[in-house]
Every structure is written in structure tokens, then in C-alpha cells.
Design a protein around this motif. Structure first.
Motif, PDB file in Angstrom:
ATOM      1  N   ILE A  27       0.841  -1.208   0.000  1.00  0.00           N
ATOM      2  CA  ILE A  27       0.000   0.000   0.000  1.00  0.00           C
ATOM      3  C   ILE A  27       0.871   1.251   0.000  1.00  0.00           C
ATOM      4  N   GLY A  28       0.489   2.210  -0.811  1.00  0.00           N
ATOM      5  CA  GLY A  28       1.090   3.551  -0.759  1.00  0.00           C
ATOM      6  C   GLY A  28      -0.036   4.562  -0.713  1.00  0.00           C
ATOM      7  N   LEU A  29       0.107   5.605   0.112  1.00  0.00           N
ATOM      8  CA  LEU A  29      -0.977   6.577   0.270  1.00  0.00           C
ATOM      9  C   LEU A  29      -0.577   7.936  -0.282  1.00  0.00           C
ATOM     10  N   GLU A  30      -1.519   8.569  -0.973  1.00  0.00           N
ATOM     11  CA  GLU A  30      -1.363   9.966  -1.383  1.00  0.00           C
ATOM     12  C   GLU A  30      -2.408  10.742  -0.602  1.00  0.00           C
ATOM     13  N   VAL A  31      -1.943  11.566   0.329  1.00  0.00           N
ATOM     14  CA  VAL A  31      -2.876  12.298   1.187  1.00  0.00           C
ATOM     15  C   VAL A  31      -2.957  13.751   0.739  1.00  0.00           C
ATOM     16  N   CYS A  44      -3.856  -0.647  -8.085  1.00  0.00           N
ATOM     17  CA  CYS A  44      -5.021   0.179  -8.370  1.00  0.00           C
ATOM     18  C   CYS A  44      -5.061   1.294  -7.354  1.00  0.00           C
ATOM     19  N   GLU A  45      -5.641   2.411  -7.760  1.00  0.00           N
ATOM     20  CA  GLU A  45      -5.719   3.566  -6.885  1.00  0.00           C
ATOM     21  C   GLU A  45      -7.179   3.791  -6.513  1.00  0.00           C
ATOM     22  N   VAL A  46      -7.483   3.729  -5.217  1.00  0.00           N
ATOM     23  CA  VAL A  46      -8.847   4.004  -4.759  1.00  0.00           C
ATOM     24  C   VAL A  46      -8.878   5.467  -4.337  1.00  0.00           C
ATOM     25  N   PHE A  66       6.965  -5.887  -6.985  1.00  0.00           N
ATOM     26  CA  PHE A  66       5.600  -5.353  -6.917  1.00  0.00           C
ATOM     27  C   PHE A  66       4.804  -5.714  -8.168  1.00  0.00           C
ATOM     28  N   ARG A  67       3.527  -5.934  -7.983  1.00  0.00           N
ATOM     29  CA  ARG A  67       2.638  -6.145  -9.134  1.00  0.00           C
ATOM     30  C   ARG A  67       1.856  -4.855  -9.401  1.00  0.00           C
ATOM     31  N   THR A  68       0.979  -4.923 -10.396  1.00  0.00           N
ATOM     32  CA  THR A  68       0.176  -3.759 -10.792  1.00  0.00           C
ATOM     33  C   THR A  68      -0.705  -3.289  -9.635  1.00  0.00           C
ATOM     34  N   VAL A  87      -5.737   5.776  -2.132  1.00  0.00           N
ATOM     35  CA  VAL A  87      -5.136   4.567  -1.574  1.00  0.00           C
ATOM     36  C   VAL A  87      -4.675   3.662  -2.710  1.00  0.00           C
ATOM     37  N   ASN A  88      -3.373   3.489  -2.840  1.00  0.00           N
ATOM     38  CA  ASN A  88      -2.816   2.615  -3.886  1.00  0.00           C
ATOM     39  C   ASN A  88      -2.579   1.228  -3.304  1.00  0.00           C
ATOM     40  N   VAL A  89      -3.142   0.223  -3.952  1.00  0.00           N
ATOM     41  CA  VAL A  89      -3.085  -1.139  -3.410  1.00  0.00           C
ATOM     42  C   VAL A  89      -2.630  -2.110  -4.498  1.00  0.00           C
ATOM     43  N   SER A  90      -1.705  -2.992  -4.132  1.00  0.00           N
ATOM     44  CA  SER A  90      -1.409  -4.143  -4.988  1.00  0.00           C
ATOM     45  C   SER A  90      -1.183  -5.345  -4.082  1.00  0.00           C
ATOM     46  N   VAL A  91      -1.150  -6.526  -4.665  1.00  0.00           N
ATOM     47  CA  VAL A  91      -0.854  -7.733  -3.876  1.00  0.00           C
ATOM     48  C   VAL A  91       0.279  -8.479  -4.561  1.00  0.00           C
ATOM     49  N   ILE A  95       0.761  14.794   0.053  1.00  0.00           N
ATOM     50  CA  ILE A  95       1.850  14.095   0.741  1.00  0.00           C
ATOM     51  C   ILE A  95       1.823  12.640   0.272  1.00  0.00           C
ATOM     52  N   VAL A  96       2.875  12.239  -0.433  1.00  0.00           N
ATOM     53  CA  VAL A  96       2.904  10.917  -1.068  1.00  0.00           C
ATOM     54  C   VAL A  96       3.821   9.990  -0.278  1.00  0.00           C
ATOM     55  N   SER A  97       3.318   8.812   0.071  1.00  0.00           N
ATOM     56  CA  SER A  97       4.165   7.861   0.796  1.00  0.00           C
ATOM     57  C   SER A  97       4.816   6.889  -0.172  1.00  0.00           C
ATOM     58  N   GLU A  98       5.900   6.295   0.256  1.00  0.00           N
ATOM     59  CA  GLU A  98       6.492   5.159  -0.445  1.00  0.00           C
ATOM     60  C   GLU A  98       5.542   3.967  -0.281  1.00  0.00           C
ATOM     61  N   PRO A  99       5.658   2.964  -1.159  1.00  0.00           N
ATOM     62  CA  PRO A  99       4.800   1.775  -0.988  1.00  0.00           C
ATOM     63  C   PRO A  99       5.329   0.877   0.138  1.00  0.00           C
ATOM     64  N   ASP A 100       5.405   1.438   1.342  1.00  0.00           N
ATOM     65  CA  ASP A 100       6.026   0.754   2.485  1.00  0.00           C
ATOM     66  C   ASP A 100       4.999   0.127   3.427  1.00  0.00           C
TER      67      ASP A 100
HETATM   68  P1  ADP Z   1       1.230   8.328  -9.820  1.00  0.00           P
HETATM   69  O1  ADP Z   1       1.946   9.632  -9.976  1.00  0.00           O
HETATM   70  O2  ADP Z   1       0.833   7.703 -11.093  1.00  0.00           O
HETATM   71  O3  ADP Z   1       0.097   8.404  -8.861  1.00  0.00           O
HETATM   72  P2  ADP Z   1       3.386   7.375  -8.140  1.00  0.00           P
HETATM   73  O4  ADP Z   1       4.591   6.625  -8.574  1.00  0.00           O
HETATM   74  O5  ADP Z   1       3.561   8.769  -7.699  1.00  0.00           O
HETATM   75  O6  ADP Z   1       2.297   7.273  -9.257  1.00  0.00           O
HETATM   76  O7  ADP Z   1       2.760   6.538  -6.962  1.00  0.00           O
HETATM   77  C1  ADP Z   1       1.646   6.932  -6.353  1.00  0.00           C
HETATM   78  C2  ADP Z   1       1.468   6.109  -5.097  1.00  0.00           C
HETATM   79  O8  ADP Z   1       1.382   4.733  -5.414  1.00  0.00           O
HETATM   80  C3  ADP Z   1       2.582   6.240  -4.090  1.00  0.00           C
HETATM   81  O9  ADP Z   1       2.012   6.439  -2.811  1.00  0.00           O
HETATM   82  C4  ADP Z   1       3.300   4.908  -4.163  1.00  0.00           C
HETATM   83  O10 ADP Z   1       3.821   4.549  -2.903  1.00  0.00           O
HETATM   84  C5  ADP Z   1       2.194   3.971  -4.543  1.00  0.00           C
HETATM   85  N1  ADP Z   1       2.634   2.769  -5.275  1.00  0.00           N
HETATM   86  C6  ADP Z   1       3.503   2.706  -6.279  1.00  0.00           C
HETATM   87  N2  ADP Z   1       3.638   1.422  -6.717  1.00  0.00           N
HETATM   88  C7  ADP Z   1       2.790   0.668  -5.959  1.00  0.00           C
HETATM   89  C8  ADP Z   1       2.458  -0.728  -5.940  1.00  0.00           C
HETATM   90  N3  ADP Z   1       2.971  -1.611  -6.793  1.00  0.00           N
HETATM   91  N4  ADP Z   1       1.560  -1.142  -5.023  1.00  0.00           N
HETATM   92  C9  ADP Z   1       1.001  -0.269  -4.158  1.00  0.00           C
HETATM   93  N5  ADP Z   1       1.283   1.035  -4.152  1.00  0.00           N
HETATM   94  C10 ADP Z   1       2.160   1.520  -5.037  1.00  0.00           C
END
Ligand code: ADP
Ligand code: MG
Length: 483
Positions: free
Chosen positions: A16-20, A220-222, A216-218, A205-209, A163-168
Motif C-alpha cells: 500500500i502507498g498513500l497519497e494524502v 489500483c488507486e482508490v 511489486f505487481r500492478t 489509496v494505492n493497493v497491490s498484492v 503528501i505521497v508515501s512510499e509503498p512501504d
Molecule cells: P502516480 O503519480 O501515477 O500516482 P506514483 O509513482 O507517484 O504514481 O505513486 C503513487 C502512489 O502509489 C505512491 O504512494 C506509491 O507509494 C504507490 N505505489 C507505487 N507502486 C505501488 C504498488 N505496486 N503497489 C502499491 N502502491 C504503489
């Protein structure tokens, strides 16, 4: 004990990575002098700049820049002394200029970190990729008229920090902890009020599994999820949806989805747009934003003590456990309230009272710490009455309830209700004698070795003394008479 989704073919890890989007606390908008107050009559806070009248030019609001810098500093992030504003072009009725002024390749704040606290007492560092400034759009109201949509431009041009988080993040719990911690930090800094219900903080909310250890796989952004609870639910249902697709031999399409909280599902909104779709280019109306290093240093020097530092100080200075400290610093007002009580008193006892009886009373009365029916000074005075043996701990609970109900001072309640602790050993001895005489069978059992009955006798004596006996003296008197 890491979080996994159990599919029919085994366990899946969630990424999960979050863009707040956090609305900046400021009197005026990012590039205009229009006001930003929440809840104003529609279209009463709109300047010609916000409405994109021809020839109007943006002028940057210094305070919004300061707020972004403060936030960056509070996240331990790199401050970029040179940043730039770009136009992100798209058409929508609530966006009069046809573009949003944002920051694309050169954001004002670079990499930082947020330390989150998890339920098992562990902590984890979550990377912050960047923070940039941008304008909010207006609002379309589709439910006011049978055939028309209305536009409210009050929000158009209000400053946002993205505020963009890493996918951590690896679980709904971690995502929830991240949002709560970010909100706490923003509130301490005074840069965003963090009210998700009013929309001043919203999350994409960016989610992959993936299988453990895989790349990382593809994702989706909610989009635009507006409460911590919904973010956690959205992750769970979206991750399950993706697991089912992969397990059925399909592939997840990168797309933008919406969370439908009522139905507990996410549904597709549009296929993922790419940066080039927006035709980003530097806004020709704005010069690059150049910050003076000394000005940044001034802002840094004026930052308040932040939650992590305060938590560590509470552990050092008051000897509190990690958990108590983390709970008490979550809101600045709670931390201040606690410190007023703890200074010069039994700090752990003070923490127990704030987190136990006080929080329960606030819950019950629907109050907040700011509107608490019991002031910090009054709760401190109650602790003093225990410390100097005027009352015992059990009676203190009763006094506290009366304080909540009446707002009276604890000393006055003790006198009015005659709750002073009984330390007169003759009176205690008398009560003990009476209890032993009234319970001959229990006494016989005790004498034949059932020693845990001691607690029963203590309870009976206390009851006979209306709870006011000094516990140590009651114990001593019982031991004497039983032994
Ligand atoms: P965009 O600009 O297209 O939104 P970014 O690279 O800036 O793409 O990433 C946006 C968000 O997606 C960030 O919070 C990042 O952590 C998260 N993200 C990137 N790759 C993944 C992935 N494979 N799974 C989940 N979240 C991801
Ligand atoms: Mg994005």
C-alpha cells in the motif's frame, strides 16, 4: 504475525502507498486573497483569480509556502530551496481555468519519514516520497436541482499539500496508523486541521498484492477516501478483489477506483491516467519558488515539540511505558492536560487517571479534552487528596464521578459528603471485630487454611466503613485480629 490475505492458492502480501491531500490552514487561498473558512454560503469566497477571469494573475501566498515548509520540516524531510509550479491540464466544470496549478517535477519538499506505532507496541518507519503544493478544485453539487448541477467555487484555489508515501505499508492496520500519525503531526504543526469529515484530509489509496518476496505487481488507486476506517476497509476489499483476479489466472488492470462504503466494494471509475495525459508544463504566470535558507531556519527554530519527541520525553521524564506515552501525545491538548497533572505528582497514577476515568467520562458525556467537565487542576487536586491520605483510591472514583456531574472541586465534595478516609485505628478495629463476629463460618474456614478468604474480610470491613477505611490500616487490623 504479518498481515496476509489467504487465497485458495496460498498467502498474499498486500502493498500500500498513500497519497494524502491535506488542506493547508491559512486565511487566504494559495494564489488569491479570497477567504477559506469552512461552511460559508456557496460562491461567497471567490476572487476573480479563482473564477479565472481573463487577465487575472496568481500571486503566491507566503503563509501557504511557510505551512508547506513547516510540514516538510515536521516530517524530517528535505526542503527544496528551488521548486516550481506547473499546470496540470484537464477540463471539469468545477475548474474554471481548465488547469490546476500544481508541482510536478520540482516539489517544495522531498523525501522524509513517518514513524508509525502498531498495536503490538512495535514501530515502523514509512518513507515519505514528497510533498507538493497545489490548488484545490471547486465543488459540483448534483443533488440540488432535478435537471441542473450547481457549482460552488469557495474551495477553488484553496491550498492543498499532497503528501505521497512510499509503498512501504503492508496492512490496513499500518495504513490506519500512518494516517492517524500524519494527522497528529499536522495538527501539532498547525498546518492542517486533519478533519477528515470536513474533507480537509482525504486519501488516495494505492493497493497491490504479491507473493512474499516477489517484485511489486500492478496497483489500483482508490480515490478520495475520507475516513481512516474507510481507508482500512477499502484496502481489505480491494486486496481481496485483486487476489481473486490473479488466482483465477487473470491480470489486474491499473485503474482508478472508488470505494462504495455502503456496499463494501470498490468499483472502476476510469482506467489509470498517465502524467503525459495532463500535458504538464511550467506555469508561465509564476516564477520558480526560491526559498531563503535563513527563512527556512527561522521556521525550523519555531517548530513545536513534535509527537515522537514528546513521547520519548514522556518516557524519560515521567517513566511512562511506551503505550501510555503514545496515547497521551496523540492530541496536543491531551498531552498538555496530562503534564499539568503529572508535574510534581505520581506520573504513572496521573496517566492511569487520564487514560482511564477521564477518557471514559469524556466518552460518556460526549465532551473533548478541551471541553472536559473536570479541569487538569481539579484532577490534580483529586490526586493530591489521595497522596496525603485524605481519601483512598476507591472513594476517589466516587469523588471523580461527582466532579464530572457537578463541576465541584474535589475537596468540597469530600467535605460535603463526609468522605474523609478513616485512619482512627480504634474505629477500624471495631469494624473488624464486628465483621469477624458476623461471619463465624468464613472465619472457621480461614483458620483451617483457606487463606484467600482474607480478601473477602477486607471487602466486608470496607463495606461496613462505607468504603472510607484506610486500606493499609484495615489490612493491618485484620492481620492482627486473625493472627
Ligand atoms: P502516480 O503519480 O501515477 O500516482 P506514483 O509513482 O507517484 O504514481 O505513486 C503513487 C502512489 O502509489 C505512491 O504512494 C506509491 O507509494 C504507490 N505505489 C507505487 N507502486 C505501488 C504498488 N505496486 N503497489 C502499491 N502502491 C504503489
Ligand atoms: Mg497519484
Amino acid at each position: 504475525m504479518s498481515y496476509v490475505i489467504e487465497g485458495s492458492t496460498g498467502a498474499w502480501e498486500v502493498v500500500i502507498g498513500l497519497e494524502v491531500h491535506a488542506q493547508v490552514v491559512s486565511q487566504a487561498k494559495l494564489f488569491s486573497g479570497a477567504a477559506t473558512a469552512f461552511g460559508a454560503e456557496p460562491n461567497t469566497q471567490v476572487s476573480f483569480v479563482d473564477a479565472a477571469f481573463p487577465g487575472m494573475l496568481p500571486v503566491i501566498n507566503r503563509e501557504c509556502v511557510a505551512q508547506a515548509v513547516r510540514t516538510g520540516l515536521g516530517l524530517g524531510a528535505h526542503i527544496n530551496l528551488v521548486s516550481r509550479f506547473d499546470r496540470k491540464n484537464y477540463f471539469y466544470a468545477d475548474l474554471p481555468p481548465g488547469y490546476q496549478i500544481s508541482q510536478y517535477q520540482h516539489p517544495i519538499v522531498g523525501a522524509g519519514v513517518i514513524e508509525i506505532e502498531l498495536g503490538d507496541g512495535s514501530t515502523k518507519s514509512i518513507g515519505v516520497t514528497r510533498l507538493h503544493l497545489e490548488q484545490d478544485a471547486g465543488k459540483s453539487l448534483h443533488d440540488q436541482h432535478p435537471t441542473k448541477s450547481y457549482i460552488d467555487l469557495n474551495r477553488a484555489g484553496v491550498a492543498l499539500m499532497e503528501i505521497v508515501s512510499e509503498p512501504d505499508l503492508r496492512s490496513p492496520e499500518e495504513a490506519g496508523a500512518y494516517l492517524r500519525k500524519l494527522r497528529t503531526i499536522l495538527r501539532y504543526l498547525g498546518t492542517c486541521d486533519g478533519n477528515m469529515e470536513e474533507g480537509s484530509m482525504r486519501a488516495d489509496v494505492n493497493v497491490s498484492v504479491r507473493r512474499h518476496g516477489e517484485p511489486f505487481r500492478t496497483r489500483c488507486e482508490v480515490k478520495n477516501v475520507n475516513s481512516v476506517r474507510f481507508v482500512m476497509q477499502a484496502i481489505e476489499v480491494e486486496a481481496r478483489r485483486q487476489v481473486e483476479i490473479w488466482e483465477a489466472g487473470g491480470a489486474v488492470d491499473q485503474e482508478t477506483r472508488l470505494f462504495d462504503a455502503a456496499r463494501g466494494i470498490t468499483r472502476s471509475m476510469r482506467s489509470k491516467e498517465e502524467a503525459h495525459d495532463y500535458r504538464y508544463f511550467p506555469d508561465p504566470d509564476l516564477l520558480p519558488l526560491v526559498l531563503d535558507e535563513a527563512w527556512v531556519a527561522t521556521l525550523k527554530a519555531a517548530l513545536p515539540e513534535l509527537p515522537d519527541a514528546k513521547r520519548r520525553r514522556f518516557m524519560d521524564e515521567y517513566g511512562l511505558p511506551f503505550y501510555d506515552s503514545a496515547v497521551l501525545v496523540a492530541e496536543q491538548a491531551t498531552a498538555d492536560f496530562y503534564e499539568t497533572i503529572a508535574r510534581g505528582r505520581d506520573a504513572k497514577l496521573a496517566a492511569n487517571w487520564v487514560m482511564g476515568d477521564l477518557f471514559a467520562a469524556l466518552n460518556r458525556t460526549g465532551r473533548t479534552i478541551e471541553t472536559s467537565p473536570v479541569s487538569a487542576a481539579a484532577l490534580g487536586a483529586l490526586l493530591d487528596l489521595m497522596a496525603d491520605n485524605t481519601i483512598n483510591g476507591r472513594i476517589a472514583k466516587e469523588v471523580f464521578e461527582a466532579m464530572v456531574d457537578t463541576g465541584e472541586a474535589p475537596g468540597a465534595i469530600v467535605e460535603r459528603k463526609g468522605l474523609r478516609q478513616v485512619t482512627d485505628t480504634a474505629a477500624i478495629d471495631e469494624a473488624v471485630t464486628a465483621v469477624l463476629a458476623a461471619n463465624p463460618e468464613k472465619l472457621a474456614e480461614y483458620r483451617s487454611g483457606k487463606e484467600k478468604l482474607f480478601g473477602f474480610f477486607v471487602g466486608q470491613v470496607m463495606k461496613a466503613m462505607a468504603g472510607k477505611g484506610n486500606p493499609a490500616l484495615v489490612n493491618a487490623a485484620l492481620k492482627r485480629q486473625l493472627g
